[in-house]
Design a protein around this motif. Sequence first.
Motif, mmCIF file in Angstrom:
data_model
loop_
_atom_site.group_PDB
_atom_site.id
_atom_site.type_symbol
_atom_site.label_atom_id
_atom_site.label_comp_id
_atom_site.label_asym_id
_atom_site.label_seq_id
_atom_site.Cartn_x
_atom_site.Cartn_y
_atom_site.Cartn_z
ATOM 1 N N LEU A 1 -1.814 -0.829 10.862
ATOM 2 C CA LEU A 1 -1.501 0.703 10.292
ATOM 3 C C LEU A 1 0.064 1.316 10.577
ATOM 4 O O LEU A 1 0.526 0.726 11.202
ATOM 5 C CB LEU A 1 -2.364 1.855 10.752
ATOM 6 C CG LEU A 1 -3.989 1.820 10.364
ATOM 7 C CD1 LEU A 1 -4.772 0.668 11.176
ATOM 8 C CD2 LEU A 1 -4.489 3.148 10.794
ATOM 9 N N GLN B 1 -10.987 5.033 2.134
ATOM 10 C CA GLN B 1 -9.927 4.522 2.714
ATOM 11 C C GLN B 1 -9.894 2.891 2.259
ATOM 12 O O GLN B 1 -9.014 2.408 1.803
ATOM 13 C CB GLN B 1 -10.033 4.296 4.150
ATOM 14 C CG GLN B 1 -8.853 3.379 4.995
ATOM 15 C CD GLN B 1 -8.983 3.579 6.461
ATOM 16 O OE1 GLN B 1 -10.163 4.143 7.235
ATOM 17 N NE2 GLN B 1 -8.126 3.190 7.205
ATOM 18 N N LEU C 1 -4.225 -0.992 -3.714
ATOM 19 C CA LEU C 1 -2.915 -1.295 -3.521
ATOM 20 C C LEU C 1 -2.397 -2.601 -3.561
ATOM 21 O O LEU C 1 -1.058 -2.886 -4.013
ATOM 22 C CB LEU C 1 -2.429 -0.551 -2.441
ATOM 23 C CG LEU C 1 -2.521 1.233 -2.102
ATOM 24 C CD1 LEU C 1 -2.067 1.432 -0.823
ATOM 25 C CD2 LEU C 1 -1.157 1.606 -3.113
ATOM 26 N N CYS D 1 -0.383 2.925 2.089
ATOM 27 C CA CYS D 1 -1.941 3.264 2.364
ATOM 28 C C CYS D 1 -2.592 4.437 2.688
ATOM 29 O O CYS D 1 -1.768 5.662 2.832
ATOM 30 C CB CYS D 1 -2.189 2.452 3.733
ATOM 31 S SG CYS D 1 -2.535 0.616 3.583
ATOM 32 N N TRP D 2 -3.523 4.833 2.399
ATOM 33 C CA TRP D 2 -4.524 5.832 2.333
ATOM 34 C C TRP D 2 -4.153 6.600 3.833
ATOM 35 O O TRP D 2 -4.244 6.199 4.755
ATOM 36 C CB TRP D 2 -5.926 5.696 2.320
ATOM 37 C CG TRP D 2 -6.799 6.973 2.596
ATOM 38 C CD1 TRP D 2 -6.934 7.777 1.679
ATOM 39 C CD2 TRP D 2 -7.695 7.204 3.712
ATOM 40 N NE1 TRP D 2 -7.883 8.682 2.286
ATOM 41 C CE2 TRP D 2 -8.473 8.580 3.276
ATOM 42 C CE3 TRP D 2 -7.842 6.709 4.880
ATOM 43 C CZ2 TRP D 2 -9.135 8.913 4.379
ATOM 44 C CZ3 TRP D 2 -8.433 7.203 5.761
ATOM 45 C CH2 TRP D 2 -9.061 8.502 5.719
ATOM 46 N N PHE E 1 3.124 -2.262 2.131
ATOM 47 C CA PHE E 1 1.717 -1.736 1.741
ATOM 48 C C PHE E 1 1.325 -0.790 2.932
ATOM 49 O O PHE E 1 0.660 0.267 2.512
ATOM 50 C CB PHE E 1 0.705 -3.099 1.993
ATOM 51 C CG PHE E 1 -0.689 -2.782 2.104
ATOM 52 C CD1 PHE E 1 -1.346 -2.541 1.201
ATOM 53 C CD2 PHE E 1 -1.144 -3.016 3.292
ATOM 54 C CE1 PHE E 1 -2.945 -2.252 1.328
ATOM 55 C CE2 PHE E 1 -2.594 -2.837 3.393
ATOM 56 C CZ PHE E 1 -3.475 -2.413 2.374
ATOM 57 N N ALA E 2 1.453 -1.007 4.015
ATOM 58 C CA ALA E 2 1.330 0.128 5.340
ATOM 59 C C ALA E 2 1.942 1.357 4.907
ATOM 60 O O ALA E 2 1.053 2.249 5.343
ATOM 61 C CB ALA E 2 1.775 -0.611 6.552
ATOM 62 N N VAL F 1 -10.503 -5.868 3.815
ATOM 63 C CA VAL F 1 -9.975 -4.533 3.905
ATOM 64 C C VAL F 1 -11.043 -3.485 4.772
ATOM 65 O O VAL F 1 -11.978 -3.500 4.595
ATOM 66 C CB VAL F 1 -9.753 -3.773 2.333
ATOM 67 C CG1 VAL F 1 -9.225 -2.426 2.651
ATOM 68 C CG2 VAL F 1 -8.839 -4.671 1.539
ATOM 69 N N THR G 1 -5.337 -2.493 8.866
ATOM 70 C CA THR G 1 -5.712 -2.052 7.783
ATOM 71 C C THR G 1 -6.265 -3.373 7.049
ATOM 72 O O THR G 1 -7.474 -3.197 6.110
ATOM 73 C CB THR G 1 -4.646 -1.676 6.830
ATOM 74 O OG1 THR G 1 -3.592 -2.677 6.780
ATOM 75 C CG2 THR G 1 -3.863 -0.431 7.412
ATOM 76 N N THR H 1 -9.025 3.112 -1.778
ATOM 77 C CA THR H 1 -7.489 3.215 -2.023
ATOM 78 C C THR H 1 -6.672 1.996 -1.581
ATOM 79 O O THR H 1 -5.999 1.687 -2.308
ATOM 80 C CB THR H 1 -7.189 4.470 -1.085
ATOM 81 O OG1 THR H 1 -8.210 5.474 -1.750
ATOM 82 C CG2 THR H 1 -5.741 4.802 -1.604
ATOM 83 N N ASN H 2 -6.959 1.578 -0.284
ATOM 84 C CA ASN H 2 -6.172 0.416 0.079
ATOM 85 C C ASN H 2 -6.412 -0.956 -0.626
ATOM 86 O O ASN H 2 -5.203 -1.600 -0.908
ATOM 87 C CB ASN H 2 -6.481 0.023 1.879
ATOM 88 C CG ASN H 2 -6.051 1.354 2.389
ATOM 89 O OD1 ASN H 2 -5.008 2.177 2.075
ATOM 90 N ND2 ASN H 2 -6.208 1.412 3.719
ATOM 91 N N SER I 1 -12.129 -0.488 7.617
ATOM 92 C CA SER I 1 -12.087 1.057 7.879
ATOM 93 C C SER I 1 -13.263 1.382 9.027
ATOM 94 O O SER I 1 -14.076 0.933 8.928
ATOM 95 C CB SER I 1 -12.482 1.868 6.740
ATOM 96 O OG SER I 1 -12.383 3.299 6.960
#
Length: 427
Positions: free
Chosen positions: A366, A315, A322, A336-337, A332-333, A387, A351, A318-319, A389
């Motif tokens: 999110l 997560q 981006l 996102c992953w 972006f949202a 970022v 996120t 990946t984010n 998670s």
Amino acid sequence: MSGILESVRDQSESDVSQGSVGVSPLGLNLQERAAAIDEERLNRDRLARLRVELSKRGYAGALFSDPINIRYATGTRNMAVWTMHAPGRYAFVGTDGPVVLFEFGSTLHVSRNSSCVDEIRVSTPWFHFLAGCRVQEKTETWATQVIDLLAGYDRSNRRLAVDRCEPWGAQLLIEAGIQLFDAQEAIEHARTIKTPDEILCMQLSVDVADVAIDRMRRALVPGITENQLWSILHETNIAHGGEWIECRLLASGERTNPWFQESSNRLIQAGDIVAFDTDMVGPFGYLADISRSFVCPGRRPTSTQRQLYETAQRQVLTNMELIRPGMEFREFAARCWPMPEEYIPNRYMMTVHGAGMVDEYPSVALMTDWEEWGIDGRFEENMVVCVESFIGKPGAKEGVKLEQQALITRSGAVPMSSTPLIDAIEA
């Protein structure tokens, strides 16, 4: 337990005596880098950015009581944590006029060397702890100070931005014909783009956090308490000129899921996940906000622990990949992953969020939460973001918290921390 803590302290003393605690993961001496920061330029550039934002909104000036805002605007620091709940000092910033700092009582000398402050006056605290039964009287004195200052500076513009003001004080300003606006919008937008000196300060703070995390990792053994482990971050931060920790977010074992348990005297066991979020206000008052999760030595990570970690790692990576300057938050949202359904109930509430002196604008929700919490805006070069998670299933024993702080450059987001994120659970 005293033996374990003494061992940790002995290792810390060894670090200091060998000089390693003063060296960043980049191999640069932290004290030398701190001494090289041009504080006058740092303060001057921040004030200029703030005035641009005040001018955009047509404000005559701003009145700040929040110590973070006072520091950004004036470069002064005085009892920051205490004045977060006891606003005994405040500052007026004229958009095209003076910066007047109202300093607390006998502490006037603390701020005399600020190159951004034109005048220092004695403040009039009007909260109950100091004013008692004279709150109304002291509120009127405070209001008169503000009204006279604004009138003496610009009689034609009565638009004043204010960040914190009890209703009985605000009412006196309104009755005097002053229009009040939310100062937080202007100062948050000023703080969004970092000056070159701010970026240096933030990198220094993250490097101090990396030193602390390395010490925490080496101290992590079965039988140490969460609080003992957490204290290493505080000690390292203060030893390097840092200031405070915003939260107490370190948890182990079953206390890691759901997230947001504060550190305790729980004994950490072999094989426990240990997760933490630094939330560290470091040197020069700048934030290092990174999260890591480790497995306490003495037992290999389980397949479930590896899966949790790999999912959280995916997560974040990946984010972060981006993010590009100019990208809209909504886009972006949407890209996102995609979080698996089983983790959504215990998800982290955003996120990405901004970072500067503390957690700052923007907060990017999110897509799941976009209707309720989504905001307009876009990423820009020289923003610093974190970022986020958290991965944990409802009712499961453990979860994993990861967070990476990154500088947005022309080509994308670049991590500021050198503490391993990739496959760190196996380290």
